[in-house]
Design a protein around this motif. Structure first.
Motif, mmCIF file in Angstrom:
data_model
loop_
_atom_site.group_PDB
_atom_site.id
_atom_site.type_symbol
_atom_site.label_atom_id
_atom_site.label_comp_id
_atom_site.label_asym_id
_atom_site.label_seq_id
_atom_site.Cartn_x
_atom_site.Cartn_y
_atom_site.Cartn_z
ATOM 1 N N PHE A 6 -50.890 -75.724 23.913
ATOM 2 C CA PHE A 6 -50.189 -74.691 24.362
ATOM 3 C C PHE A 6 -48.849 -74.876 23.453
ATOM 4 O O PHE A 6 -48.087 -75.661 23.789
ATOM 5 N N HIS A 7 -48.535 -73.691 23.083
ATOM 6 C CA HIS A 7 -47.323 -73.648 22.262
ATOM 7 C C HIS A 7 -46.027 -73.235 23.473
ATOM 8 O O HIS A 7 -45.168 -73.747 23.172
ATOM 9 N N THR A 8 -46.551 -72.563 24.513
ATOM 10 C CA THR A 8 -45.671 -72.354 25.628
ATOM 11 C C THR A 8 -46.521 -72.475 26.893
ATOM 12 O O THR A 8 -47.617 -72.112 26.678
ATOM 13 N N ARG A 9 -45.738 -72.449 27.987
ATOM 14 C CA ARG A 9 -46.311 -72.277 29.320
ATOM 15 C C ARG A 9 -45.423 -71.328 30.122
ATOM 16 O O ARG A 9 -44.467 -71.639 30.511
ATOM 17 N N THR A 10 -46.254 -70.483 30.686
ATOM 18 C CA THR A 10 -45.701 -69.653 31.722
ATOM 19 C C THR A 10 -46.265 -69.757 32.846
ATOM 20 O O THR A 10 -47.460 -69.593 33.006
ATOM 21 N N ILE A 11 -45.564 -70.322 34.173
ATOM 22 C CA ILE A 11 -46.139 -70.628 35.199
ATOM 23 C C ILE A 11 -45.504 -70.165 36.428
ATOM 24 O O ILE A 11 -44.305 -69.917 36.317
ATOM 25 N N ILE A 30 -51.233 -70.202 21.213
ATOM 26 C CA ILE A 30 -51.943 -70.189 22.544
ATOM 27 C C ILE A 30 -50.436 -70.571 23.369
ATOM 28 O O ILE A 30 -49.874 -71.392 23.613
ATOM 29 N N ALA A 31 -50.642 -69.521 24.505
ATOM 30 C CA ALA A 31 -49.500 -69.502 25.461
ATOM 31 C C ALA A 31 -50.279 -69.545 26.743
ATOM 32 O O ALA A 31 -51.010 -68.565 27.168
ATOM 33 N N MET A 32 -50.063 -70.519 27.859
ATOM 34 C CA MET A 32 -50.645 -70.254 29.101
ATOM 35 C C MET A 32 -49.788 -69.370 30.038
ATOM 36 O O MET A 32 -48.598 -69.287 29.764
ATOM 37 N N VAL A 33 -50.669 -68.522 30.723
ATOM 38 C CA VAL A 33 -49.832 -67.779 31.553
ATOM 39 C C VAL A 33 -50.939 -67.978 32.929
ATOM 40 O O VAL A 33 -51.970 -67.296 32.980
#
Length: 180
Positions: free
Chosen positions: A76-81, A52-55
């Motif tokens: 969240f494995h990663t976060r793109t903010i 799960i990646a936050m975008v």
């Protein structure tokens, strides 16, 4: 078992109820409530083995505050903010950043879904980028009527708990068709 489908997700009015946000004097969100069923759904997807990646558009500190207080930061494995990337959705740079952070290549796009609440940002951005779009039309804050084909979601759900069944169905279809 690790799943093949990758989930990109927005935050506001997708997981967090924007109407409950409390901001500090700098405009940073210091508290917000979850949409009913969103926390359980996020945990279930994580526990089922989905990446799960936050975008999301917003400030990094706002997301840290909200997800740590709600005990969901680990999901969240990663976060793109947008604050970090320097541009907001629907820009393809947001989705490309999430792809790179998750070590995904062009051929992996067929197994990525983006869930969000905004047809102009989440859906149009996902569709233009070439990934599957899922609209959650839970919130009354945004116009959910697509203005064109780019804003037309591949799938629509009405509340977070519907996402788990849809994602499991898509995972099964992809595996059956040999796509992933």
């Amino acid at each position: 078992m690790t799943k093949k489908l990758i989930i990109f997700t927005d935050s506001g009015d997708t997981i967090i109820d924007e109407s409950t946000e409390i901001h500090n004097e700098d405009g940073i969100v210091v508290h917000a409530e979850l949409i009913p069923g969103a926390g359980e759904t996020l945990k279930a997807l994580y526990e089922a083995g989905y990446v799960i990646a936050m975008v999301a558009d917003g400030e990094e500190q706002s997301f840290t505050n909200v997800y740590e207080k709600n005990g969901l930061g680990y999901c969240f494995h990663t976060r793109t903010i947008s604050e970090i990337v320097g541009i907001q959705k629907p820009s393809g740079r947001m989705f490309q950043d999430a792809m790179e952070k998750n070590h995904l290549a062009e051929e992996d796009k067929k197994r990525v879904v983006m869930i969000g609440n905004n047809v102009k940002k989440d859906v149009a951005g996902a569709n233009r980028f070439g990934i599957t779009s899922i609209l959650i039309d839970w919130s009354p804050r945004y116009d959910m009527i697509p203005a064109d084909e780019w804003e037309t979601p591949d799938y629509t759900i009405h509340e977070p708990k519907e996402l788990l069944a849809l994602v499991e169905r898509l995972e099964a279809e992809f595996k059956k068709n040999g796509n992933i």
